[in-house]
Scaffold this motif. Structure first.
Motif, PDB file in Angstrom:
ATOM      1  N   ILE A   1       0.830  -1.214   0.000  1.00  0.00           N
ATOM      2  CA  ILE A   1       0.000   0.000   0.000  1.00  0.00           C
ATOM      3  C   ILE A   1       0.865   1.266   0.000  1.00  0.00           C
ATOM      4  O   ILE A   1       0.596   2.195  -0.781  1.00  0.00           O
ATOM      5  CB  ILE A   1      -0.994  -0.016   1.174  1.00  0.00           C
ATOM      6  N   PRO A   2       1.924   1.350   0.837  1.00  0.00           N
ATOM      7  CA  PRO A   2       2.791   2.540   0.738  1.00  0.00           C
ATOM      8  C   PRO A   2       3.412   2.713  -0.651  1.00  0.00           C
ATOM      9  O   PRO A   2       3.518   3.838  -1.144  1.00  0.00           O
ATOM     10  CB  PRO A   2       3.870   2.270   1.796  1.00  0.00           C
ATOM     11  N   GLU A   3       3.814   1.614  -1.297  1.00  0.00           N
ATOM     12  CA  GLU A   3       4.400   1.717  -2.630  1.00  0.00           C
ATOM     13  C   GLU A   3       3.363   2.162  -3.662  1.00  0.00           C
ATOM     14  O   GLU A   3       3.681   2.936  -4.571  1.00  0.00           O
ATOM     15  CB  GLU A   3       4.990   0.369  -3.049  1.00  0.00           C
ATOM     16  N   ALA A   4       2.133   1.695  -3.511  1.00  0.00           N
ATOM     17  CA  ALA A   4       1.085   2.045  -4.478  1.00  0.00           C
ATOM     18  C   ALA A   4       0.652   3.501  -4.358  1.00  0.00           C
ATOM     19  O   ALA A   4       0.087   4.058  -5.305  1.00  0.00           O
ATOM     20  CB  ALA A   4      -0.121   1.126  -4.298  1.00  0.00           C
ATOM     21  N   SER A   5       0.907   4.117  -3.202  1.00  0.00           N
ATOM     22  CA  SER A   5       0.449   5.499  -2.991  1.00  0.00           C
ATOM     23  C   SER A   5       1.601   6.491  -2.834  1.00  0.00           C
ATOM     24  O   SER A   5       1.371   7.657  -2.524  1.00  0.00           O
ATOM     25  CB  SER A   5      -0.441   5.566  -1.746  1.00  0.00           C
ATOM     26  N   ALA A   6       2.843   6.033  -3.074  1.00  0.00           N
ATOM     27  CA  ALA A   6       4.008   6.910  -2.895  1.00  0.00           C
ATOM     28  C   ALA A   6       4.059   7.978  -3.984  1.00  0.00           C
ATOM     29  O   ALA A   6       3.535   7.793  -5.088  1.00  0.00           O
ATOM     30  CB  ALA A   6       5.283   6.083  -2.912  1.00  0.00           C
ATOM     31  N   GLY A   7       4.711   9.090  -3.660  1.00  0.00           N
ATOM     32  CA  GLY A   7       4.910  10.150  -4.655  1.00  0.00           C
ATOM     33  C   GLY A   7       3.684  11.018  -4.851  1.00  0.00           C
ATOM     34  O   GLY A   7       2.861  11.191  -3.947  1.00  0.00           O
ATOM     35  N   GLU A   8       3.559  11.547  -6.066  1.00  0.00           N
ATOM     36  CA  GLU A   8       2.446  12.436  -6.391  1.00  0.00           C
ATOM     37  C   GLU A   8       1.119  11.709  -6.208  1.00  0.00           C
ATOM     38  O   GLU A   8       0.965  10.544  -6.545  1.00  0.00           O
ATOM     39  CB  GLU A   8       2.570  12.899  -7.850  1.00  0.00           C
ATOM     40  N   HIS A   9       0.144  12.441  -5.652  1.00  0.00           N
ATOM     41  CA  HIS A   9      -1.147  11.821  -5.346  1.00  0.00           C
ATOM     42  C   HIS A   9      -1.788  11.241  -6.606  1.00  0.00           C
ATOM     43  O   HIS A   9      -1.799  11.852  -7.664  1.00  0.00           O
ATOM     44  CB  HIS A   9      -2.103  12.850  -4.727  1.00  0.00           C
ATOM     45  N   SER A  10      -2.290  10.029  -6.458  1.00  0.00           N
ATOM     46  CA  SER A  10      -2.970   9.364  -7.560  1.00  0.00           C
ATOM     47  C   SER A  10      -3.952   8.356  -6.992  1.00  0.00           C
ATOM     48  O   SER A  10      -3.702   7.759  -5.941  1.00  0.00           O
ATOM     49  CB  SER A  10      -1.958   8.652  -8.468  1.00  0.00           C
ATOM     50  N   ASN A  11      -5.078   8.178  -7.681  1.00  0.00           N
ATOM     51  CA  ASN A  11      -6.062   7.188  -7.263  1.00  0.00           C
ATOM     52  C   ASN A  11      -5.852   5.840  -7.946  1.00  0.00           C
ATOM     53  O   ASN A  11      -6.625   4.906  -7.724  1.00  0.00           O
ATOM     54  CB  ASN A  11      -7.482   7.686  -7.579  1.00  0.00           C
TER      55      ASN A  11
END
Length: 260
Positions: free
Chosen positions: A229-239
């Motif tokens: 989950i942290p890897e999937a949501s890292a960096g610029e915000h994205s859904n």
């Protein structure tokens, strides 16, 4: 060990190998958005598998305990969480996209630590396949061979991007295609090994099967929350990570209902 059991043990590993083979046919790097999509999808598959393939059967098998039927699931779940926490603290590894290794200090190559990171979360996946197969082999009425197949297929699907996520960045760092493929494939070896060891352990202590099912669930959920989950949501915000988490969750749910 029957051909059916061997096939279901090796199926997730085959997914990793096929994913690693992407290094021969695709560009050397995966776009950040693609990595988010693949990681989110893998997280969704693992959470759904933890619930329907592991925790629900664990509680069904403990129905004789009445209102305490949740106890094996709770105990096993926490043991799985603590087991992965211990591995996380004692094995040096490096997550994709991170520059700071985790675990004890070790003079290991970056590539080795990347493979160790993936190997860490392949262990609970192998355990999950192994314990479900052990339940089926023991004649447990709550576990069917098609249900075990659904779990193997679901994990194989989410292993495909994992193989690519390992091999392609290694190629981008200058490693040869063949060697990058080998590292990606080797990251999945832990799964069949963990599956065979779990089948053996479950055969010795069959009454502990509900605890082993929920143990594997806890270990997989730890990986999802701590890493994916942290890897999937890292960096610029994205859904994107969230949407493909939902996609992976529903694919695994559909497989479990359709084949289980």
């Amino acid at each position: 060990m029957s051909i059916e059991v061997t096939k279901e043990i090796l199926l997730p590993f085959a997914g990793t190998v096929l994913g690693a083979a992407c290094v021969f046919v695709m560009r050397d790097t995966l776009h950040t958005k693609v990595q988010r999509i693949l990681t989110g999808f893998a997280a969704g598959v693992m959470v759904a598998a933890s619930i329907w393939s592991l925790l629900v059967p664990a509680m069904e098998q403990a129905e004789a305990m009445g209102q305490w039927a949740f106890l094996p699931a709770v105990v096993g779940f926490w043991l799985g969480i603590l087991f992965l926490l211990a591995l996380d603290r004692t094995i040096p590894h490096l997550h994709q996209g991170s520059s700071q290794p985790e675990g004890p200090h070790a003079r290991l190559k970056r590539t080795t630590m990347l493979v160790l990171a993936v190997t860490l979360h392949n262990i609970p996946e192998g355990m999950a396949v192994g314990v479900v197969l052990a339940g089926w082999m023991a004649g447990n009425e709550t576990i069917t061979v098609t249900g075990a197949l659904a779990l193997s297929i679901g994990i194989a699907i989410q292993n495909f991007p994992e193989g690519a996520i390992i091999s392609m960045p290694l190629r981008a760092e200058g490693m040869g295609k063949g060697q990058a493929f080998l590292y990606g494939a080797l990251s999945g070896v832990a799964e069949p090994v963990a599956a065979v060891l779990t089948i053996w352990a479950a055969g010795l202590i069959l009454p502990a099967l509900p605890y082993l099912l929920s143990f594997a669930a806890g270990a997989m959920v730890y990986v999802v929350v701590e890493e994916l989950i942290p890897e999937a949501s890292a960096g610029e915000h994205s859904n994107l990570g969230t949407l493909f988490f939902a996609a992976g969750f529903t694919v695994m749910l559909a497989l479990d209902v359709a084949l289980g």
